[in-house]
Enzyme design. Structure first.
Site, PDB file in Angstrom:
ATOM      1  N   ALA A   1      -4.407   2.108   1.088  1.00 12.45           N
ATOM      2  CA  ALA A   1      -5.240   2.707   2.121  1.00 12.45           C
ATOM      3  C   ALA A   1      -6.072   1.637   2.826  1.00 12.45           C
ATOM      4  O   ALA A   1      -6.208   0.507   2.344  1.00 12.45           O
ATOM      5  CB  ALA A   1      -6.160   3.754   1.509  1.00 12.45           C
TER       6      ALA A   1
ATOM      7  N   GLY B   1      -1.751   3.962  -1.955  1.00  3.96           N
ATOM      8  CA  GLY B   1      -1.031   4.876  -1.078  1.00  3.96           C
ATOM      9  C   GLY B   1       0.382   4.426  -0.780  1.00  3.96           C
ATOM     10  O   GLY B   1       1.274   5.245  -0.549  1.00  3.96           O
TER      11      GLY B   1
ATOM     12  N   GLU C   1       2.342   5.612  -3.661  1.00  8.41           N
ATOM     13  CA  GLU C   1       2.440   7.068  -3.542  1.00  8.41           C
ATOM     14  C   GLU C   1       3.444   7.480  -2.475  1.00  8.41           C
ATOM     15  O   GLU C   1       4.151   8.484  -2.629  1.00  8.41           O
ATOM     16  CB  GLU C   1       1.062   7.649  -3.239  1.00  8.41           C
ATOM     17  CG  GLU C   1       0.116   7.568  -4.438  1.00  8.41           C
ATOM     18  CD  GLU C   1      -1.313   7.929  -4.087  1.00  8.41           C
ATOM     19  OE1 GLU C   1      -1.855   8.858  -4.710  1.00  8.41           O
ATOM     20  OE2 GLU C   1      -1.885   7.278  -3.183  1.00  8.41           O
TER      21      GLU C   1
ATOM     22  N   GLU D   1      -6.338   2.309  -7.766  1.00  3.39           N
ATOM     23  CA  GLU D   1      -7.534   3.019  -7.311  1.00  3.39           C
ATOM     24  C   GLU D   1      -8.669   2.988  -8.322  1.00  3.39           C
ATOM     25  O   GLU D   1      -9.846   2.995  -7.953  1.00  3.39           O
ATOM     26  CB  GLU D   1      -7.183   4.477  -6.968  1.00  3.39           C
ATOM     27  CG  GLU D   1      -6.339   4.669  -5.727  1.00  3.39           C
ATOM     28  CD  GLU D   1      -4.850   4.593  -5.992  1.00  3.39           C
ATOM     29  OE1 GLU D   1      -4.071   4.930  -5.086  1.00  3.39           O
ATOM     30  OE2 GLU D   1      -4.447   4.194  -7.126  1.00  3.39           O
TER      31      GLU D   1
END
Length: 255
Positions: A61, A106, A109, A129
């Site tokens: 991110a 991300g 993911e 994270e």
């Protein structure tokens, strides 16, 4: 554009293009959703590649953007974030992630949203994270555990450590490791082969597997049975069985 959709040989490539690290800011997230929905609608797209370019898949991110968000803003944004990735995961066609360089947070993911993952031999994946005092928020706690099992997923999520391509292969986080220069072409070959297959049967197979993972086996068997019987109403089923009887297995050509 930070994300584009290009089509070749009925294969749509959703390409991240936000140098230098393809950070997944709000604009990228929203564009991913739009293009996933477009790929779903388009009849000329029969398989999809997720790709970040030769150097990096996506390093996560946009931390600076997220740092400026408070609790109230993130309550709203987190749903949109998950919806973007879910739109990719629910493309009813075969999806392969071509992973080069970093696929972190991300980025990891997003790769988890694919049906198959081909990684460069220099790729590094992880869910870091926890090192920010957070947890994965774009499906990592759910899709990662379903893919590699809860204990292995907890190891990666609890520690935030990165894994190199070979360990990722051992864990089942990726499905194939190839030289970095070959990642995209091997992903395209995989997708192009399936793009020639029976589109509705492929959709039925994907939805049956995915739905079954989210429910009990009896419900999953019902989903499978309904799709199986329903495919007997399709031209592809007629074409496939006729070719098998007249020409032998594996020679059917689907429209």
């Amino acid at each position: 554009m930070t994300v584009t959709l290009e089509v070749r040989d009925n294969v749509g490539t959703i390409r991240l293009d936000r140098p230098p690290m393809n950070a997944l800011d709000v604009a990228v997230q929203d564009r991913l959703r739009e293009l996933a929905e477009e790929a779903t609608r388009r009849e000329d797209v029969r398989a999809v590649i997720l790709y970040g370019g030769e150097k990096v898949f996506a390093a996560g991110a946009d931390i600076k953007e997220m740092q400026a968000m408070g609790h109230t803003a993130m309550i709203v944004r987190s749903k949109a974030l998950q919806d973007s990735f879910t739109a990719v995961a629910r493309i009813p066609k075969p999806v392969v992630a071509a992973v080069t360089g970093y696929a972190l947070g991300g980025g990891c993911e997003l790769a988890l949203c694919a049906d198959f993952r081909i990684a460069a031999d220099n790729a590094k994946l992880g869910q870091p994270e926890i090192l920010l005092g957070l947890i994965p928020g774009a499906g990592g706690t759910q899709r990662l555990a379903r893919l590699i099992g809860p204990s292995r997923a907890k190891d990666l999520i609890f520690t935030g450590r990165m894994v190199k391509a070979e360990e990722a292969l051992t864990l089942g986080l990726v499905d194939r490791v190839v030289p970095a220069a070959e990642v995209y072409e091997q992903a395209h070959a995989w997708a192009a082969q399936l793009a020639k297959g029976p589109a509705l049967a492929l959709r039925a197979a994907k939805e049956s597997v995915d739905a079954g993972l989210e429910t009990d086996i009896d419900t999953g068997l019902t989903v499978e049975r309904n799709w199986f019987a329903g495919l007997f109403a399709t031209e592809d089923r007629e074409r496939g069985m006729r070719s098998f009887v007249e020409e032998g297995p594996g020679k059917a050509k689907f429209l």
